[in-house]
Write a protein that holds these residues in place. Structure first.
Motif, mmCIF file in Angstrom:
data_model
loop_
_atom_site.group_PDB
_atom_site.id
_atom_site.type_symbol
_atom_site.label_atom_id
_atom_site.label_comp_id
_atom_site.label_asym_id
_atom_site.label_seq_id
_atom_site.Cartn_x
_atom_site.Cartn_y
_atom_site.Cartn_z
ATOM 1 N N ILE A 162 -29.928 14.054 -43.465
ATOM 2 C CA ILE A 162 -29.039 14.633 -44.473
ATOM 3 C C ILE A 162 -28.004 15.531 -43.796
ATOM 4 N N VAL A 163 -28.479 16.352 -42.849
ATOM 5 C CA VAL A 163 -27.591 17.289 -42.179
ATOM 6 C C VAL A 163 -26.505 16.549 -41.413
ATOM 7 N N GLY B 86 -24.994 13.967 -42.193
ATOM 8 C CA GLY B 86 -23.936 13.506 -43.068
ATOM 9 C C GLY B 86 -23.070 14.609 -43.654
ATOM 10 N N SER B 87 -23.514 15.867 -43.585
ATOM 11 C CA SER B 87 -22.756 16.877 -44.321
ATOM 12 C C SER B 87 -22.369 18.108 -43.504
#
Lengths: 472, 254
Positions: free
Chosen positions: A39-40, A42-43
């Protein structure tokens, strides 16, 4: 039909647990981590973030270094204590003058004007009021300095570094590294330290932390140490060095307390509380400049006033008890005198005296009132002039006057050293005992935690007294 | 000084500043329960204070809040009771603080759970966030300490993060009261079901475990068809959590 039939679900879970094997916990944790990192990815974009991390890690390198870590800790503790001792003097004097020299006579006059009987007047004004006033005058200023300073250090992020430095020592003694944090809380208040042990996961290590928290010199005992060190230790060296000598003596007692904490943690984890040392992650938070005024405000409201309020609540009845035992007679001796004489022999063995022992019994509710109780009982027992009357707690205007009374009461350097030791090594105050009971839910461990330090105090003061007398 | 808006939102017509009342410890007759969860030392207590107007002591060390603290605020005539849970790194172990947090989210059934994370340490913090999303559906990620992240030149795409997690994400810096109005607005929208969450469930679980979890949660759902977190209960059962076994018998988590 409240109870559902879930036996088959539980049976199934047991069977499945058997199938998936031991690494269930680890592989679950791993997959959560893998998820998080995806997740990290990607953001989050990280720029050149070296600069601020570099400052943090530079500070950490010094603060947690093997060479500088401990000296720096002692130095910071020294500075905080020094500021407290020096800074508290003036407001203490002013408060004492206001509450004791101005208000007390006024109250006495008012009492006689409305025709209060002598015993009620003595009980309320000389007993309860004076005890409360003394606690406010002596405790409020050092607390109002010590707690905010401590809170600023806490907000800055220094406490976890202390824990980091001491971790391997705690581990060696079979205790949890987080005990360093609860120990630090104990320097403020042991009851708070005992509550803080909830951060320790394992019940065994938590019990060790609770039982040994009393070896952190608490706020109620710092003034006793400082006063005695100033009178007796400072006088041994040339006057230019006297404040340095007394400061070192106080720090020495605090460090000795830490040593006893390690020793008893070690002893407990080798005997009744055997077990593995658990590992844990300690995150070193980034240094944050504290929000100065807000910190001062909250530490005054949250800590200083709460601790002061507690001290007042306990000082009032203790003041009343002191007045009562000095004014109730059995035969031709007051209860206080009778107790002092019966305790004198045992006190001599410990290098103390009956007055000190009785004072520690009376002062179980609050360590803060030990010194005024000792002074009052000494004046009464020796019959020297001074003070305000039988069973009246008082504060003396100058340190020299206090010294004169103690010396008239037969105090020597040995007595002072042993009272300092006994102040470190005796039962926790009643609030802490009650907190220990609430946290452990066990009368047995509460008794162990209460009795262990007293026994240690008896043994140590006895040994010191005997060696001192042989050498002297 | 008090008249100065803390952020642009204070003056924006969409943010109903007049509708906000900090109620401190008056927690009677609340409409919703909001839980604050997160890793240690991410500023949960600061967020708590900013929302309730209370001044609970905050400290820069992990593990400062060991018990849960309660407070309240009112927004748009609805009362919210706020619970500040102890900070934990995960919800999987046996320590008392983790138990308090885990059991409150599961059994206390807060209307909204605010997951407070440190923006500079997002990866480590998401570990707990993902576990919380297994338990509850209605949650908001409060991306706190943004000022520090900015200083460390960390940029976070909140929209991508929100899409990945399936819950709203609000960037705040509670120490300076920034982002708090937006957080309150989001909490209120979640509580009134104006935002629907589709929280991400943990993926990448090894084959043998996910099969076991599926089998177990299927049998739980047969007994309790109305619950949405059967997967979490299955995971806890596999862990051997005795409180879950007890709760399963009495059905307290519904």
């Amino acid at each position: 039909m409240q109870e559902k039939n879930v036996a088959h679900i539980i049976a199934l879970s047991k069977e499945l647990r058997w199938q998936i094997g031991d690494d269930f916990h680890d592989s679950l944790a791993e997959s959560i981590y893998a998820d998080a990192s995806k997740i990290v990815e990607g953001s989050v974009t990280k720029g050149d973030q070296k600069s601020s991390f570099r400052i943090d890690s530079k500070i950490d390198k010094i603060v947690t270094s093997k060479i500088w870590g401990f000296p720096l800790m002692l130095f910071i503790l020294g500075v905080v204590l020094w500021l407290t001792i020096i800074g508290a003097n003036y407001p203490s004097g002013m408060l004492a003058q206001l509450l004791l020299d101005t208000c007390h006579p006024l109250l006495k006059e008012g009492a006689s004007a409305i025709g209060l009987p002598w015993w009620l007047d003595g009980f309320l004004i000389d007993g309860v009021y004076l005890a409360v006033a003394w606690v406010i005058a002596v405790m409020l200023p050092p607390m109002a300095i010590f707690f905010p300073l401590f809170t600023l250090l806490e907000d800055f992020g220094y406490l976890p570094r202390v824990a980091f430095n001491m971790d391997h020592l705690f581990k060696k003694s079979g205790a949890h590294g987080k005990q360093a944090l609860t120990m630090s809380m104990g320097f403020g208040c042991n009851a708070a330290g005992v509550v803080a042990t909830r951060i320790i996961d394992s019940p065994r290590e938590r019990l060790i932390a609770i039982i040994t928290n009393n070896f952190s010199l608490c706020n109620g005992r710092w003034p006793t140490q400082i006063l005695l060190a100033t009178i007796f230790i400072g006088a041994v060296v040339p006057s230019t060095y006297s404040s340095l000598a007394s400061l070192s003596a106080v720090i020495g007692i605090a460090v000795l307390g830490i040593f006893f904490m390690f020793f008893f943690s070690w002893a407990l984890s080798r005997t009744v509380l055997k077990g593995e040392v658990s590992t844990f992650n300690l995150e070193l938070p980034p240094y944050r400049p504290p929000v100065f005024w807000k910190t001062i405000y909250t530490s005054l409201i949250d800590r200083t006033l709460i601790v002061l309020w507690r001290a007042i609540i306990f000082a009032a009845p203790a003041g009343a008890v002191i007045w009562l035992i000095s004014n109730i007679y059995i035969g031709d001796e007051s209860i206080a005198l009778w107790a002092i004489h019966s305790l004198d022999g045992f006190g001599f063995l410990l290098g103390l005296n009956g007055v000190v022992l009785l004072a520690y019994i009376v002062a179980i509710p609050a360590n803060e009132i030990v010194i005024p109780t000792i002074l009052m009982l000494t004046v009464m027992a020796t019959g020297i002039p001074g003070g305000e009357g039988v069973g009246v707690m008082f504060e003396l205007d100058s340190v020299t006057a206090t010294a004169d009374i103690l010396k008239a009461g037969g105090w020597t350097l040995l007595t002072a050293v042993n009272v300092m030791l006994f102040s470190l090594l005796h039962n926790p105050c009643s609030t802490t005992i009650y907190t220990i009971y609430k946290e452990t839910n066990s009368a047995k461990w509460t008794i162990v935690a209460s009795v262990l330090p007293v026994v240690a105090g008896f043994v140590i003061t006895f040994l010191v007294a005997q060696i001192w007398r042989i050498l002297g | 000084m008090e008249k100065q808006p803390h952020s642009a939102c204070d003056t924006c017509s969409h943010f109903n500043a007049d509708g906000l009342k900090k109620l401190g410890v008056q927690i009677a007759d609340f409409d919703f329960v909001v839980a604050l969860a997160g890793n240690p030392n991410t500023g949960k207590s600061t967020v708590f204070n900013a929302l309730t107007g209370l001044r609970q002591h905050t400290g820069n060390w992990p593990g400062k809040t060991v018990t849960r603290a309660e407070g309240a605020f009112e927004y748009d005539k609805q009362k919210y009771k706020l619970i500040d849970l102890p900070g934990t790194y995960s919800l999987l172990s046996t320590s008392e603080d983790e138990e308090v947090a885990r059991n409150f989210i599961l059994f206390g059934k807060p209307t909204v759970t605010v997951i407070v994370v440190d923006a500079s340490r997002l990866e480590r913090n998401l570990n707990l966030a993902l576990q919380i999303l297994e338990i509850t559906d209605n949650a908001v990620l409060c991306l706190n300490l943004m000022d520090e992240a900015n200083r460390n030149q960390i940029e976070i795409d909140t929209r991508a993060l929100s899409r990945d997690l399936g819950i709203p994400v609000v960037a705040t810096s509670a120490r300076h009261k920034e982002g708090i109005p937006e957080l309150i607005q989001t909490i209120s929208e979640l509580a009134n079901n104006k935002i629907q969450c589709t929280p991400r469930k943990i993926k990448n679980i090894p084959q043998n475990i996910s099969k076991a979890v599926q089998e177990l949660s299927a049998s739980i759902e047969k007994e309790y068809p109305e619950i949405s977190n059967s997967r979490w209960i299955a995971l806890r059962l596999l862990e051997g959590d005795t409180q879950i076994v007890e709760a399963l018998k009495t059905g307290t988590f519904i």
